[in-house]
Motif scaffolding. Structure first.
Motif, PDB file in Angstrom:
ATOM      1  N   LEU A   1       0.830  -1.208   0.000  1.00 32.01           N
ATOM      2  CA  LEU A   1       0.000   0.000   0.000  1.00 32.01           C
ATOM      3  C   LEU A   1       0.863   1.256   0.000  1.00 32.01           C
ATOM      4  O   LEU A   1       0.529   2.244  -0.671  1.00 32.01           O
ATOM      5  N   LEU A   2       1.956   1.230   0.728  1.00 28.32           N
ATOM      6  CA  LEU A   2       2.854   2.383   0.746  1.00 28.32           C
ATOM      7  C   LEU A   2       3.393   2.667  -0.652  1.00 28.32           C
ATOM      8  O   LEU A   2       3.420   3.825  -1.093  1.00 28.32           O
ATOM      9  N   ALA A   3       3.811   1.615  -1.356  1.00 26.47           N
ATOM     10  CA  ALA A   3       4.312   1.787  -2.718  1.00 26.47           C
ATOM     11  C   ALA A   3       3.218   2.323  -3.632  1.00 26.47           C
ATOM     12  O   ALA A   3       3.445   3.238  -4.442  1.00 26.47           O
ATOM     13  N   ASN A   4       2.023   1.776  -3.506  1.00 29.36           N
ATOM     14  CA  ASN A   4       0.893   2.190  -4.326  1.00 29.36           C
ATOM     15  C   ASN A   4       0.539   3.652  -4.080  1.00 29.36           C
ATOM     16  O   ASN A   4       0.340   4.445  -5.021  1.00 29.36           O
ATOM     17  N   ALA A   5       0.483   4.043  -2.803  1.00 23.61           N
ATOM     18  CA  ALA A   5       0.136   5.422  -2.442  1.00 23.61           C
ATOM     19  C   ALA A   5       1.199   6.404  -2.907  1.00 23.61           C
ATOM     20  O   ALA A   5       0.884   7.474  -3.441  1.00 23.61           O
ATOM     21  N   ALA A   6       2.467   6.062  -2.710  1.00 23.18           N
ATOM     22  CA  ALA A   6       3.551   6.967  -3.085  1.00 23.18           C
ATOM     23  C   ALA A   6       3.588   7.175  -4.588  1.00 23.18           C
ATOM     24  O   ALA A   6       3.740   8.315  -5.077  1.00 23.18           O
ATOM     25  N   ALA A   7       3.463   6.094  -5.356  1.00 23.02           N
ATOM     26  CA  ALA A   7       3.479   6.217  -6.808  1.00 23.02           C
ATOM     27  C   ALA A   7       2.289   7.031  -7.306  1.00 23.02           C
ATOM     28  O   ALA A   7       2.420   7.862  -8.216  1.00 23.02           O
ATOM     29  N   THR A   8       1.119   6.815  -6.716  1.00 19.83           N
ATOM     30  CA  THR A   8      -0.071   7.549  -7.144  1.00 19.83           C
ATOM     31  C   THR A   8       0.059   9.033  -6.835  1.00 19.83           C
ATOM     32  O   THR A   8      -0.238   9.888  -7.684  1.00 19.83           O
ATOM     33  N   GLY A   9       0.499   9.359  -5.624  1.00 21.99           N
ATOM     34  CA  GLY A   9       0.670  10.766  -5.261  1.00 21.99           C
ATOM     35  C   GLY A   9       1.685  11.466  -6.141  1.00 21.99           C
ATOM     36  O   GLY A   9       1.452  12.591  -6.620  1.00 21.99           O
TER      37      GLY A   9
ATOM     38  N   GLY B   1       2.708  10.498  -9.164  1.00 21.23           N
ATOM     39  CA  GLY B   1       2.201  10.536 -10.532  1.00 21.23           C
ATOM     40  C   GLY B   1       1.182  11.639 -10.733  1.00 21.23           C
ATOM     41  O   GLY B   1       1.177  12.326 -11.765  1.00 21.23           O
ATOM     42  N   LEU B   2       0.309  11.815  -9.739  1.00 21.85           N
ATOM     43  CA  LEU B   2      -0.676  12.894  -9.826  1.00 21.85           C
ATOM     44  C   LEU B   2       0.001  14.255  -9.931  1.00 21.85           C
ATOM     45  O   LEU B   2      -0.422  15.109 -10.721  1.00 21.85           O
ATOM     46  N   TYR B   3       1.024  14.461  -9.129  1.00 21.41           N
ATOM     47  CA  TYR B   3       1.727  15.742  -9.176  1.00 21.41           C
ATOM     48  C   TYR B   3       2.241  16.021 -10.588  1.00 21.41           C
ATOM     49  O   TYR B   3       2.045  17.116 -11.136  1.00 21.41           O
ATOM     50  N   VAL B   4       2.892  15.035 -11.187  1.00 22.25           N
ATOM     51  CA  VAL B   4       3.459  15.217 -12.529  1.00 22.25           C
ATOM     52  C   VAL B   4       2.366  15.459 -13.555  1.00 22.25           C
ATOM     53  O   VAL B   4       2.442  16.401 -14.370  1.00 22.25           O
TER      54      VAL B   4
ATOM     55  N   LEU C   1      -0.549  19.769  -3.551  1.00 28.97           N
ATOM     56  CA  LEU C   1      -1.589  19.597  -2.542  1.00 28.97           C
ATOM     57  C   LEU C   1      -2.454  18.380  -2.854  1.00 28.97           C
ATOM     58  O   LEU C   1      -2.774  17.582  -1.960  1.00 28.97           O
ATOM     59  N   ILE C   2      -2.828  18.227  -4.116  1.00 28.72           N
ATOM     60  CA  ILE C   2      -3.674  17.097  -4.500  1.00 28.72           C
ATOM     61  C   ILE C   2      -2.918  15.783  -4.357  1.00 28.72           C
ATOM     62  O   ILE C   2      -3.435  14.799  -3.819  1.00 28.72           O
ATOM     63  N   GLY C   3      -1.689  15.747  -4.847  1.00 33.86           N
ATOM     64  CA  GLY C   3      -0.891  14.542  -4.713  1.00 33.86           C
ATOM     65  C   GLY C   3      -0.686  14.148  -3.267  1.00 33.86           C
ATOM     66  O   GLY C   3      -0.795  12.966  -2.896  1.00 33.86           O
ATOM     67  N   ALA C   4      -0.397  15.134  -2.413  1.00 35.10           N
ATOM     68  CA  ALA C   4      -0.184  14.861  -0.990  1.00 35.10           C
ATOM     69  C   ALA C   4      -1.464  14.388  -0.316  1.00 35.10           C
ATOM     70  O   ALA C   4      -1.445  13.478   0.522  1.00 35.10           O
ATOM     71  N   TYR C   5      -2.594  15.005  -0.682  1.00 35.89           N
ATOM     72  CA  TYR C   5      -3.856  14.589  -0.078  1.00 35.89           C
ATOM     73  C   TYR C   5      -4.173  13.142  -0.431  1.00 35.89           C
ATOM     74  O   TYR C   5      -4.562  12.349   0.446  1.00 35.89           O
ATOM     75  N   ILE C   6      -4.034  12.776  -1.698  1.00 40.29           N
ATOM     76  CA  ILE C   6      -4.340  11.409  -2.104  1.00 40.29           C
ATOM     77  C   ILE C   6      -3.401  10.421  -1.426  1.00 40.29           C
ATOM     78  O   ILE C   6      -3.824   9.338  -0.991  1.00 40.29           O
TER      79      ILE C   6
END
Length: 228
Positions: A40-48, A50-53, A153-158
């Motif tokens: 889950l940590l890997a999934n959350a970090a990659a998603t956050g 990726g969203l930023y980019v 902000l969005i990446g960090a929130y997710i």
């Protein structure tokens, strides 16, 4: 910016987002060797990340919504037309499904599959209300107070919402629908999709109503930098 370019950016961005969500879930689960917290940590970090980019790159073109609820929020603020709203929603759903297929292809999995990952119950639905309301509030408030920081902000929130909600924060009907088509770490059973989507829509209605009651002057949402 022409409508065709905006729709293309939304479709490609949503496809990339789902490839990140599903692909990082597969990779995380494989490397975690049964440790769900690490996966889950890997999934959350990659998603956050990726969203930023994706938001930083595509916001100037389409607004980087990647989410039908965000698009509806922007339309409610009268920033885009109903025609554009419908076009965005169609390409977001199509892009999300394509992104899942690409993730499967990258990991040599069957392209077409249905999830068996159960995600249902009052706690899950409440989590989706909280996750979605938090995302939309982040967008509304961040667009007023820290517009240049909105991608972060969005990446960090997710990233945070993956951990503090029982549902791991889908907060997006297109994402929810597409994740029913992957029987991997990020999946959700097709029969559980309606409950998630209804909860997400309920949260959106609440946020829009609150924003309208609190807003004293004009729309609160800008034309760019929205997602999840």
């Amino acid at each position: 910016m022409s409508r065709s370019r905006r729709l293309l950016a939304e479709g490609l961005g949503t496809a990339a987002l789902l490839a990140i969500v599903v692909g990082s879930g597969i990779m995380g689960e494989r490397l975690a060797q049964g440790n769900a917290a690490i996966a889950l940590l890997a999934n959350a970090a990659a998603t956050g990340a990726g969203l930023y980019v994706l938001i930083a790159l595509l916001a100037p073109i389409s607004g980087a919504h990647f989410n039908p609820l965000v698009t509806c929020l922007v339309a409610a603020c009268r920033e885009i037309s109903v025609t554009d709203m419908l076009g965005y929603v169609v390409v977001q759903i199509a892009g999300a499904i394509i992104g899942v297929l690409f993730a499967h292809a990258m990991f040599d999995l069957p392209l077409l599959q249905f999830s068996t990952h159960a995600r249902t119950g009052s706690g899950q639905w409440l989590s989706e209300i909280v996750a979605t309301a938090g995302l939309l509030a982040t967008i509304l408030i961040g667009s007023q107070t820290r517009p240049r920081s909105l991608p972060a902000l969005i990446g960090a929130y997710i990233f945070a919402a993956y951990w503090f909600t029982a549902s791991t924060s889908f907060a997006n009907p297109a994402v929810t629908l597409a994740r029913a088509l992957t029987d991997t770490f990020a999946g959700i059973r097709p029969q559980d999709v309606p409950g998630f989507v209804l909860a997400q829509c309920a949260a959106t209605i609440l946020v829009v109503a609150a924003a309208r009651s609190l807003r004293a002057h004009g729309p609160t949402a800008p034309a760019a930098g929205r997602n999840v």
